[in-house]
Motif scaffolding. Structure first.
Motif, mmCIF file in Angstrom:
data_model
loop_
_atom_site.group_PDB
_atom_site.id
_atom_site.type_symbol
_atom_site.label_atom_id
_atom_site.label_comp_id
_atom_site.label_asym_id
_atom_site.label_seq_id
_atom_site.Cartn_x
_atom_site.Cartn_y
_atom_site.Cartn_z
ATOM 1 N N THR A 149 0.837 -1.202 0.000
ATOM 2 C CA THR A 149 0.000 0.000 0.000
ATOM 3 C C THR A 149 0.871 1.251 0.000
ATOM 4 O O THR A 149 0.686 2.156 -0.826
ATOM 5 C CB THR A 149 -0.946 -0.010 1.217
ATOM 6 N N ASN A 150 1.832 1.303 0.905
ATOM 7 C CA ASN A 150 2.714 2.470 1.006
ATOM 8 C C ASN A 150 3.558 2.677 -0.242
ATOM 9 O O ASN A 150 3.946 3.805 -0.552
ATOM 10 C CB ASN A 150 3.628 2.350 2.228
ATOM 11 N N SER A 151 3.829 1.587 -0.966
ATOM 12 C CA SER A 151 4.630 1.664 -2.190
ATOM 13 C C SER A 151 3.795 1.961 -3.429
ATOM 14 O O SER A 151 4.338 2.045 -4.534
ATOM 15 C CB SER A 151 5.408 0.349 -2.381
ATOM 16 N N GLY A 152 2.487 2.102 -3.267
ATOM 17 C CA GLY A 152 1.619 2.475 -4.380
ATOM 18 C C GLY A 152 1.146 1.330 -5.247
ATOM 19 O O GLY A 152 0.665 1.564 -6.361
ATOM 20 N N PHE A 153 1.257 0.089 -4.768
ATOM 21 C CA PHE A 153 0.818 -1.061 -5.554
ATOM 22 C C PHE A 153 -0.533 -1.614 -5.126
ATOM 23 O O PHE A 153 -1.089 -2.465 -5.821
ATOM 24 C CB PHE A 153 1.861 -2.185 -5.488
ATOM 25 N N LEU A 154 -1.046 -1.159 -4.007
ATOM 26 C CA LEU A 154 -2.321 -1.643 -3.501
ATOM 27 C C LEU A 154 -3.081 -0.462 -2.929
ATOM 28 O O LEU A 154 -2.569 0.246 -2.051
ATOM 29 C CB LEU A 154 -2.095 -2.703 -2.407
ATOM 30 N N ASN A 155 -4.274 -0.246 -3.439
ATOM 31 C CA ASN A 155 -5.109 0.839 -2.933
ATOM 32 C C ASN A 155 -5.481 0.551 -1.479
ATOM 33 O O ASN A 155 -5.829 -0.576 -1.128
ATOM 34 C CB ASN A 155 -6.364 0.946 -3.812
ATOM 35 N N GLU A 156 -5.429 1.574 -0.654
ATOM 36 C CA GLU A 156 -5.683 1.402 0.775
ATOM 37 C C GLU A 156 -7.057 0.794 1.058
ATOM 38 O O GLU A 156 -7.205 -0.005 1.984
ATOM 39 C CB GLU A 156 -5.550 2.747 1.493
ATOM 40 N N GLU A 157 -8.066 1.138 0.267
ATOM 41 C CA GLU A 157 -9.392 0.576 0.527
ATOM 42 C C GLU A 157 -9.415 -0.937 0.314
ATOM 43 O O GLU A 157 -10.187 -1.649 0.958
ATOM 44 C CB GLU A 157 -10.470 1.257 -0.310
ATOM 45 N N TYR A 158 -8.547 -1.460 -0.555
ATOM 46 C CA TYR A 158 -8.491 -2.906 -0.762
ATOM 47 C C TYR A 158 -7.672 -3.586 0.332
ATOM 48 O O TYR A 158 -7.956 -4.733 0.685
ATOM 49 C CB TYR A 158 -7.973 -3.240 -2.155
ATOM 50 N N ALA A 159 -6.689 -2.903 0.862
ATOM 51 C CA ALA A 159 -5.981 -3.434 2.034
ATOM 52 C C ALA A 159 -6.933 -3.471 3.222
ATOM 53 O O ALA A 159 -6.961 -4.445 3.979
ATOM 54 C CB ALA A 159 -4.757 -2.583 2.349
ATOM 55 N N ASN A 160 -7.722 -2.419 3.370
ATOM 56 C CA ASN A 160 -8.634 -2.316 4.514
ATOM 57 C C ASN A 160 -9.832 -3.247 4.421
ATOM 58 O O ASN A 160 -10.543 -3.429 5.410
ATOM 59 C CB ASN A 160 -9.119 -0.878 4.683
ATOM 60 N N MET A 161 -10.073 -3.835 3.260
ATOM 61 C CA MET A 161 -11.211 -4.739 3.140
ATOM 62 C C MET A 161 -10.940 -6.078 3.825
ATOM 63 O O MET A 161 -11.881 -6.819 4.121
ATOM 64 C CB MET A 161 -11.599 -4.952 1.666
ATOM 65 N N LEU A 162 -9.678 -6.378 4.112
ATOM 66 C CA LEU A 162 -9.352 -7.618 4.799
ATOM 67 C C LEU A 162 -9.798 -7.557 6.254
ATOM 68 O O LEU A 162 -9.561 -6.573 6.942
ATOM 69 C CB LEU A 162 -7.843 -7.880 4.763
ATOM 70 N N ILE A 163 -10.420 -8.618 6.690
ATOM 71 C CA ILE A 163 -10.814 -8.757 8.090
ATOM 72 C C ILE A 163 -9.677 -9.485 8.806
ATOM 73 O O ILE A 163 -9.154 -10.476 8.296
ATOM 74 C CB ILE A 163 -12.128 -9.564 8.200
ATOM 75 N N LEU A 164 -9.321 -8.988 9.965
ATOM 76 C CA LEU A 164 -8.324 -9.641 10.800
ATOM 77 C C LEU A 164 -8.977 -9.959 12.134
ATOM 78 O O LEU A 164 -9.528 -9.078 12.781
ATOM 79 C CB LEU A 164 -7.111 -8.726 11.008
ATOM 80 N N ALA A 165 -8.947 -11.219 12.527
ATOM 81 C CA ALA A 165 -9.587 -11.635 13.781
ATOM 82 C C ALA A 165 -8.775 -12.744 14.413
ATOM 83 O O ALA A 165 -8.077 -13.495 13.718
ATOM 84 C CB ALA A 165 -11.011 -12.105 13.511
ATOM 85 N N ASP A 166 -8.892 -12.847 15.739
ATOM 86 C CA ASP A 166 -8.206 -13.944 16.411
ATOM 87 C C ASP A 166 -9.091 -14.687 17.405
ATOM 88 O O ASP A 166 -8.601 -15.477 18.207
ATOM 89 C CB ASP A 166 -6.908 -13.482 17.069
ATOM 90 N N THR A 167 -10.416 -14.443 17.320
ATOM 91 C CA THR A 167 -11.368 -15.252 18.078
ATOM 92 C C THR A 167 -12.525 -15.606 17.152
ATOM 93 O O THR A 167 -12.842 -14.848 16.222
ATOM 94 C CB THR A 167 -11.930 -14.516 19.316
ATOM 95 N N PRO A 168 -13.175 -16.732 17.389
ATOM 96 C CA PRO A 168 -14.301 -17.114 16.526
ATOM 97 C C PRO A 168 -15.418 -16.071 16.499
ATOM 98 O O PRO A 168 -15.923 -15.739 15.417
ATOM 99 C CB PRO A 168 -14.787 -18.426 17.148
ATOM 100 N N LYS A 169 -15.795 -15.542 17.650
ATOM 101 C CA LYS A 169 -16.889 -14.567 17.685
ATOM 102 C C LYS A 169 -16.521 -13.303 16.934
ATOM 103 O O LYS A 169 -17.324 -12.765 16.161
ATOM 104 C CB LYS A 169 -17.274 -14.236 19.124
ATOM 105 N N GLU A 170 -15.315 -12.800 17.153
ATOM 106 C CA GLU A 170 -14.870 -11.601 16.437
ATOM 107 C C GLU A 170 -14.893 -11.840 14.928
ATOM 108 O O GLU A 170 -15.343 -10.988 14.152
ATOM 109 C CB GLU A 170 -13.456 -11.229 16.899
ATOM 110 N N LEU A 171 -14.421 -13.007 14.498
ATOM 111 C CA LEU A 171 -14.397 -13.339 13.079
ATOM 112 C C LEU A 171 -15.799 -13.299 12.490
ATOM 113 O O LEU A 171 -16.051 -12.625 11.483
ATOM 114 C CB LEU A 171 -13.781 -14.722 12.877
ATOM 115 N N VAL A 172 -16.722 -14.017 13.102
ATOM 116 C CA VAL A 172 -18.083 -14.100 12.558
ATOM 117 C C VAL A 172 -18.786 -12.752 12.649
ATOM 118 O O VAL A 172 -19.481 -12.352 11.707
ATOM 119 C CB VAL A 172 -18.874 -15.230 13.250
#
Length: 186
Positions: A149-172
């Motif tokens: 993203t910082n290098s201009g190869f990935l638009n920030e909105e597409y980086a931000n579309m990824l969900i990051l979770a580390d518990t089942p409830k948070e994920l769902v």
């Protein structure tokens, strides 16, 4: 809801990977979430499938013929689809799933996950894509995505579309609340 999970055909070298895959599978089964996955009985793949089944859930496997012949297919699933090759496997899993999650795994896990994430960026689908960050497994990958993203190869909105979770409830919860960005080039 059907969630496709991409994960290792091995268990890794930290018991937390097995424990978290089992915890996620039990959560899916107890909450009426069906699993779509690669159809194997080994590694984290087999762990999450067994946990979903153990908790009364449905598990749909999709396995290429040549892997079935090596006898690594899980024979106790709700349904097992045998397909010609990896391309057909990925397409079948993508068509069946309402969301995609990557648990810890190797190159195959990343390849499958990056393909569905790329399809989301291109507007091929509007389904959520999530990284299940067991024991910080995906921290270095997230640093690379930030670098893209910082290098201009990935638009920030597409980086931000990824969900990051580390518990089942948070994920769902995050999957259920997901709002896709505008389609690229729209």
């Amino acid at each position: 809801m059907k969630i496709a999970v991409f994960c290792g055909s091995s268990t890794g070298n930290n018991p937390s990977y097995i424990n978290e895959a089992k915890k996620l599978g039990l959560f899916f089964g107890k909450n009426g979430i069906d699993l779509v996955y690669g159809g194997g009985k080994v590694g984290l793949m087999g762990t999450i499938a067994d946990a979903v089944l153990e908790s009364g859930g449905n598990v749909f496997g999709v396995i290429p013929e040549y892997l079935k012949e090596k006898e690594i297919e899980h024979t106790g699933l709700t349904e097992l689809f045998v397909v010609a090759d990896m391309h057909e496997r990925k397409a079948k899993m993508a068509s069946m799933a309402d969301a995609f999650v990557a648990l810890p795994g190797g190159a195959g896990t990343l390849e499958e996950f990056f393909e569905v994430w790329t399809w989301a960026q291109l507007g091929h689908h509007s389904k959520p894509c999530a990284l299940y960050n067991t024991n910080g497994f995906y921290q270095d990958l997230l640093a690379m995505i930030t670098n893209m993203t910082n290098s201009g190869f990935l638009n920030e909105e597409y980086a931000n579309m990824l969900i990051l979770a580390d518990t089942p409830k948070e994920l769902v919860d995050c999957i259920e609340a997901y709002q896709p960005p505008l389609k690229k080039w729209s």
